[in-house]
Enzyme design. Structure first.
Site, mmCIF file in Angstrom:
data_model
loop_
_atom_site.group_PDB
_atom_site.id
_atom_site.type_symbol
_atom_site.label_atom_id
_atom_site.label_comp_id
_atom_site.label_asym_id
_atom_site.label_seq_id
_atom_site.Cartn_x
_atom_site.Cartn_y
_atom_site.Cartn_z
ATOM 1 N N ASN A 6 -12.883 -3.211 2.623
ATOM 2 C CA ASN A 6 -13.788 -2.084 2.801
ATOM 3 C C ASN A 6 -14.777 -2.106 1.643
ATOM 4 O OD1 ASN A 6 -12.462 -1.044 5.106
ATOM 5 N ND2 ASN A 6 -10.919 -0.083 3.813
ATOM 6 N N HIS A 32 -6.985 -5.789 2.151
ATOM 7 C CA HIS A 32 -5.836 -5.236 2.872
ATOM 8 C C HIS A 32 -5.279 -6.324 3.788
ATOM 9 C CE1 HIS A 32 -6.853 -0.831 2.248
ATOM 10 N NE2 HIS A 32 -8.025 -1.368 2.011
ATOM 11 N N ASP A 35 0.850 -1.197 0.000
ATOM 12 C CA ASP A 35 0.000 0.000 0.000
ATOM 13 C C ASP A 35 0.888 1.250 0.000
ATOM 14 O OD1 ASP A 35 -3.226 0.521 0.946
ATOM 15 O OD2 ASP A 35 -1.815 2.207 1.080
ATOM 16 N N ILE A 36 0.504 2.226 -0.783
ATOM 17 C CA ILE A 36 1.292 3.453 -0.923
ATOM 18 C C ILE A 36 1.232 4.312 0.350
ATOM 19 C CG2 ILE A 36 -0.510 4.975 -1.856
ATOM 20 C CD1 ILE A 36 1.504 5.710 -4.088
ATOM 21 N N GLY A 68 -15.524 3.292 3.913
ATOM 22 C CA GLY A 68 -14.410 4.102 3.437
ATOM 23 C C GLY A 68 -13.722 3.554 2.203
ATOM 24 N N GLN A 69 -14.443 2.757 1.407
ATOM 25 C CA GLN A 69 -13.824 2.249 0.176
ATOM 26 C C GLN A 69 -13.513 3.412 -0.753
ATOM 27 O OE1 GLN A 69 -16.123 -0.651 -2.097
ATOM 28 N NE2 GLN A 69 -14.491 -0.877 -3.622
ATOM 29 N N HIS A 90 -10.288 -5.145 -3.397
ATOM 30 C CA HIS A 90 -8.947 -5.345 -2.821
ATOM 31 C C HIS A 90 -9.070 -5.765 -1.379
ATOM 32 C CE1 HIS A 90 -10.072 -1.088 -2.512
ATOM 33 N NE2 HIS A 90 -9.422 -1.063 -1.352
HETATM 34 P P1 AMP Z 1 -9.800 1.456 0.375
HETATM 35 O O1 AMP Z 1 -10.003 2.651 1.249
HETATM 36 O O2 AMP Z 1 -10.161 0.145 1.051
HETATM 37 O O3 AMP Z 1 -10.451 1.603 -0.976
HETATM 38 O O4 AMP Z 1 -8.241 1.344 0.159
HETATM 39 C C1 AMP Z 1 -7.566 1.854 -0.948
HETATM 40 C C2 AMP Z 1 -6.114 1.737 -0.641
HETATM 41 O O5 AMP Z 1 -5.379 1.857 -1.828
HETATM 42 C C3 AMP Z 1 -5.575 2.809 0.326
HETATM 43 O O6 AMP Z 1 -5.029 2.193 1.479
HETATM 44 C C4 AMP Z 1 -4.539 3.537 -0.490
HETATM 45 O O7 AMP Z 1 -3.434 3.951 0.268
HETATM 46 C C5 AMP Z 1 -4.168 2.491 -1.530
HETATM 47 N N1 AMP Z 1 -3.633 2.991 -2.796
HETATM 48 C C6 AMP Z 1 -4.185 3.935 -3.596
HETATM 49 N N2 AMP Z 1 -3.433 4.116 -4.698
HETATM 50 C C7 AMP Z 1 -2.376 3.263 -4.583
HETATM 51 C C8 AMP Z 1 -1.245 2.976 -5.396
HETATM 52 N N3 AMP Z 1 -1.049 3.613 -6.573
HETATM 53 N N4 AMP Z 1 -0.370 2.034 -4.975
HETATM 54 C C9 AMP Z 1 -0.566 1.409 -3.797
HETATM 55 N N5 AMP Z 1 -1.620 1.621 -2.985
HETATM 56 C C10 AMP Z 1 -2.518 2.544 -3.372
#
Ligand code: AMP
Length: 114
Positions: free
Chosen positions: A87, A102, A30-31, A93-94, A100
């Site tokens: 999520n 986590h 995760d970024i 909070g999606q 995906h």
């Molecule tokens: P969610 O809130 O469950 O939709 O989680 C989305 C997740 O994607 C968040 O934890 C972000 O930090 C992660 N994210 C968004 N863009 C990227 C990216 N380019 N590379 C890695 N993680 C990302």
């Protein structure tokens, strides 16, 4: 999906720190990590959300779970514990509309979650 960031990562149009890949599944760091280990597992095919999983996806979901077991072991969180979180939708909070999971570990988590 042209405007989906995780489809772009799956298609290697955007780079990511990939930790696992097979024919159907991709996992990358995760970024914006919320724990020392924070890895996202995605199906390569576009599924918008958990609620969009259909019966025909059952092999794919099993593949994601098997990949999560391997990743947890590789990250050495399998014994001490970790969370696998989805999520789904606004209240959860999606933020990215591509299914995906986590995988979070490397610290203690509280319950109930925030
Ligand atoms: P969610 O809130 O469950 O939709 O989680 C989305 C997740 O994607 C968040 O934890 C972000 O930090 C992660 N994210 C968004 N863009 C990227 C990216 N380019 N590379 C890695 N993680 C990302």
């Amino acid at each position: 999906m042209d405007d989906c960031i995780f489809c772009k990562i799956a298609d290697k149009k955007i780079s990511a720190n990939v930790v696992y890949e097979d024919g159907e599944v991709l996992a990358f760091r995760d970024i914006n990590p919320q724990a020392p280990v924070h890895i996202l597992l995605i199906p390569k095919k576009h599924i918008p959300s958990f609620m969009d999983i259909v019966e025909a996806d059952k092999g794919l979901i099993a593949a994601i779970y098997k990949a999560a077991q391997k990743i947890a072991g590789d990250a050495s969180v399998d014994k001490k514990g970790f969370r696998l979180v989805v999520n789904n939708g606004q209240d959860a909070g999606q933020a990215v509309a591509h299914l995906h999971f986590h995988l979070l570990g490397g610290r203690k988590f509280s319950w109930p979650p925030g």
